[in-house]
Write a protein that holds these residues in place. Structure first.
Motif, PDB file in Angstrom:
ATOM      1  N   SER A 176      -0.282  -1.941  -2.487  1.00 19.28           N
ATOM      2  CA  SER A 176      -0.213  -1.781  -3.935  1.00 19.28           C
ATOM      3  C   SER A 176       0.824  -2.697  -4.586  1.00 19.28           C
ATOM      4  O   SER A 176       0.735  -2.967  -5.780  1.00 19.28           O
ATOM      5  CB  SER A 176       0.105  -0.322  -4.286  1.00 19.28           C
ATOM      6  OG  SER A 176       1.371   0.048  -3.751  1.00 19.28           O
TER       7      SER A 176
ATOM      8  N   ASP B   7       1.947   2.418   2.087  1.00 22.80           N
ATOM      9  CA  ASP B   7       1.015   1.767   1.163  1.00 22.80           C
ATOM     10  C   ASP B   7       1.668   0.603   0.432  1.00 22.80           C
ATOM     11  O   ASP B   7       1.059  -0.028  -0.407  1.00 22.80           O
ATOM     12  CB  ASP B   7       0.452   2.781   0.173  1.00 22.80           C
ATOM     13  CG  ASP B   7       1.517   3.355  -0.746  1.00 22.80           C
ATOM     14  OD1 ASP B   7       2.694   3.389  -0.335  1.00 22.80           O
ATOM     15  OD2 ASP B   7       1.184   3.757  -1.867  1.00 22.80           O
ATOM     16  N   ARG B   8       2.931   0.339   0.759  1.00 18.82           N
ATOM     17  CA  ARG B   8       3.655  -0.762   0.125  1.00 18.82           C
ATOM     18  C   ARG B   8       4.119  -1.764   1.182  1.00 18.82           C
ATOM     19  O   ARG B   8       4.605  -1.377   2.227  1.00 18.82           O
ATOM     20  CB  ARG B   8       4.851  -0.230  -0.663  1.00 18.82           C
ATOM     21  CG  ARG B   8       4.446   0.693  -1.817  1.00 18.82           C
ATOM     22  CD  ARG B   8       5.637   1.342  -2.513  1.00 18.82           C
ATOM     23  NE  ARG B   8       6.704   0.426  -2.836  1.00 18.82           N
ATOM     24  CZ  ARG B   8       6.750  -0.369  -3.919  1.00 18.82           C
ATOM     25  NH1 ARG B   8       5.746  -0.352  -4.771  1.00 18.82           N
ATOM     26  NH2 ARG B   8       7.770  -1.160  -4.140  1.00 18.82           N
TER      27      ARG B   8
END
Length: 159
Positions: free
Chosen positions: A42, A67-68
């Protein structure tokens, strides 16, 4: 697993980012396959030229991420050594001697020197990258190494 109303076989498998080996039994014969799961992060812009490359580099499992990608996260001496060893380069004793030093962040110039010392590969340098080595820059440096490119091409023939 299930067969949907169109007659297609469907299965839900929890995949880890990177290469996942699965075994299938087809008409009594065991088959092995590799499914590659490329995680999208993301915090990486889809408009940056290096985003697909960093997503593929992350698939090799050099850094623990959720997610990063955290492209500005500093890379330590230990992180870089672990990444180099993971793809098949050997770490010299003088880099491993002081374990406390493994947690120190690296500058771009220190990383270039370490990569050259441990891999014997001469990679292009840039004056644009100065200061602390970040994941984004480390990923781009690692891609310059033949062993890393070979691993990526194994799963992504288009490069």
């Amino acid at each position: 697993w299930m067969v949907d109303r169109t007659g297609e076989f469907r299965v839900q498998i929890p995949l880890q980012p990177g290469a996942n080996k699965i075994q299938l039994c087809v008409e009594g014969e065991k088959k092995e396959a590799v499914l590659v799961y490329l995680r999208r992060y993301s915090d990486l812009s889809k408009n940056d030229y290096f985003t697909p490359l960093l997503e593929k580099i992350s698939m090799l499992g050099f850094w623990q991420m959720s997610d990063r990608f955290e492209p500005t996260h500093p890379v330590t001496k230990g992180d870089l050594i672990a990444a180099l060893v993971k793809v098949g380069y050997s770490a010299k004793e003088d880099y491993l001697g002081n374990t406390g030093a493994l947690s120190e962040t690296l500058t771009y110039d220190e990383a270039i020197k370490m990569i050259r010392d441990l891999t014997k590969v001469s990679i292009q340098t840039s004056t644009a990258h100065q200061g602390v080595l970040t994941r984004r820059v480390a990923g781009l440096l690692l891609y310059e190494l033949p062993k890393v490119r070979e691993l990526i091409r194994r799963y992504y023939p288009e490069g």
